[in-house]
Design a protein around this motif. Sequence first.
Motif, PDB file in Angstrom:
ATOM      1  N   ILE A 247      -1.345  -1.618  -4.408  1.00  0.00           N
ATOM      2  CA  ILE A 247      -0.447  -2.631  -3.840  1.00  0.00           C
ATOM      3  C   ILE A 247      -1.182  -3.486  -2.802  1.00  0.00           C
ATOM      4  O   ILE A 247      -1.133  -4.721  -2.855  1.00  0.00           O
ATOM      5  N   VAL A 248      -1.877  -2.846  -1.886  1.00  0.00           N
ATOM      6  CA  VAL A 248      -2.552  -3.593  -0.814  1.00  0.00           C
ATOM      7  C   VAL A 248      -3.702  -4.436  -1.367  1.00  0.00           C
ATOM      8  O   VAL A 248      -3.803  -5.643  -1.103  1.00  0.00           O
ATOM      9  N   ALA A 249      -4.586  -3.821  -2.160  1.00  0.00           N
ATOM     10  CA  ALA A 249      -5.729  -4.553  -2.712  1.00  0.00           C
ATOM     11  C   ALA A 249      -5.273  -5.622  -3.693  1.00  0.00           C
ATOM     12  O   ALA A 249      -5.820  -6.739  -3.722  1.00  0.00           O
ATOM     13  N   GLY A 250      -4.256  -5.319  -4.489  1.00  0.00           N
ATOM     14  CA  GLY A 250      -3.770  -6.290  -5.467  1.00  0.00           C
ATOM     15  C   GLY A 250      -3.153  -7.513  -4.822  1.00  0.00           C
ATOM     16  O   GLY A 250      -3.351  -8.647  -5.292  1.00  0.00           O
ATOM     17  N   LEU A 251      -2.425  -7.322  -3.737  1.00  0.00           N
ATOM     18  CA  LEU A 251      -1.791  -8.456  -3.071  1.00  0.00           C
ATOM     19  C   LEU A 251      -2.801  -9.384  -2.413  1.00  0.00           C
ATOM     20  O   LEU A 251      -2.495 -10.550  -2.152  1.00  0.00           O
ATOM     21  N   THR A 252      -4.009  -8.894  -2.149  1.00  0.00           N
ATOM     22  CA  THR A 252      -5.046  -9.791  -1.616  1.00  0.00           C
ATOM     23  C   THR A 252      -5.508 -10.789  -2.677  1.00  0.00           C
ATOM     24  O   THR A 252      -6.132 -11.795  -2.354  1.00  0.00           O
TER      25      THR A 252
END
Length: 615
Positions: A247-252
């Motif tokens: 979630i965190v890496a993908g949203l970047t």
Amino acid sequence: MGGASDAGGGGTMRRRFCLCSKDDFLPEASFRSWGNYWAAFNETPARLRDRVLTRSLETTELHEVKARSQHEMKRTLTWWDLIWFGIGAVIGAGIFVLTGLEAREHAGPAVVLSFVVSGISAMLSVFCYTEFAVEIPVAGGSFAYLRVELGDFMAFIAAGNILLEYVIGGAAVARSWTSYFATLLNHKPEDFVIKAHGLANGYNELDPIAVCICGIICIFAVLSTKGSSRLNYIASIVHVLVIIFIIVAGLTKADTKNYTPFAPFKVRGIFQASAVLFFAYVGFDAVSTMAEETKNPARDIPIGLIGSMVVTTIAYCSLVITLCLMQPYTQIDTHAPFSVAFEAVGMDWAKYIVAFGALKGMTTVLLVGAVGQARYLTHIARTHMMPPWFAKVNEKTGTPVNATVVMLSATAVIAFFTKLDILSNLLSISTLFIFMLVAVALLVRRYYVSGVTKPADRNKLIICILLIVGSSIATATYWGLSEHGWVGYVITVPIWLLATVALRVFVPHARNPKLWGVPLVPWLPSASIAINIFLLGSIDRASFERFGMWTGFLLLYYFLFGLHASYDTAKESGETKGNDGLEWKKVEEGNVSSTTNAGPGGVNNSSEASAIPST
């Protein structure tokens, strides 16, 4: 049948080479000779009527039926174990594989709404399961609940679909495991599948790795339930950390342009995807089968079931939002969507973390599924609807070894041959059908107690349930046949609403839950029935044909074996306890002296249920 003299030399010698005998599978009177079987077969109509009308007792399920396993399962689980079992059971192939398939072909970015619809349906079913699991904490799960409330015959039909659900679900996850394993080793998802051109399409992609992973899971499942819990706990923590990373890496790498168009396949596509993605929530019912091994069911089961479902739904919605922001829905990979998405945005290294996390998740799904399906089969076999050999619990490990090995062997065979899309659709039908029956059973439980409910109120209950189910079927059928019409909904939806209101207003409660109860009865169970049936209307015709073939096979087995075995078992138990003057056919097993123990206002607060009167 040998004589007594055979018990010495020859009989002993044969047992050395065969660990089981005919009596382990067909010990009942109807199968002791061909003459007995023919006589029993000629009584099939009368026996079927008895099994349709007879309901089991809660005390029977809790004590006598459970005792047929010879050894007790060990009570070692807490609410903390159940939450992690729930997370481990649910978050797997559904999110990591089917998300890509349904986003690309049916829903687009609106696949998040598909998960919301499926999540609501699953949560309503969780409430129904929780009340039953608290009141009847046995390994049989929904089979035991239906046997108590809807009778033997309906319980058997559900039982067959429960077993199908677990075998197909495990097979689907095992095949998905192979896809992500290939990605982890820097191969294409389909590289480790063997093409067999001589087999029919859909069954010609052989997966030997799926068979191997099923074998490894089997070893863990038979050794120890608590040990399986610890393994699941550790693996699920790793899994949750990977989900947070995705979630965190993908949203970047998010691009809001990928959300246009949001619903390219319109509302119909959203619901069609929702019916298939219900597969992503399958597994929580396995937690209810662990009630027999839970230290404090009244406290631990509600926290475990509801808590794990809330966490799962939030995780699913967050993951699919992230995926659809990373890539246009037309480019999402249908085999390993998250790994390929990270590769597409230039984060090649991240796909290995994703693949590792997915493998962890699928491993826990397989493990918890193996634990749950074995306990279902164990309790079904305790009633002799399936051979009692499956009911045996190993004295040393406290686990049902026979049931575990057989179920995982069947899972491995299906996984070896069958493609994921065939498995997921058929699985959703079985699951939605069972969840609908459990919701109906909850309405029966609250509004009908034999000897307490007046005949007029019983008839009102039957009419209301028939209208709720019938209007839901009509709504789902109209949805499936009419793409743009709306007139049908103006008729069917008000019928459902009025039937639910009538049940609430005109039929008095016959029983209150003792420990934990579903709120807003009859609205929540009625809504669960409607949503589950509606989602069934979005599944393709071929899957219903396969479902019909399976149901036909179940009925054939039941009329030839299961009916007579369970009838004999119930009769023998009833006759040995028949000193109270009641006919065994009206009360299946156990002490019935308190079945009409009504509390204030005529509400039955007993933990026991009696048979449907033979009228």
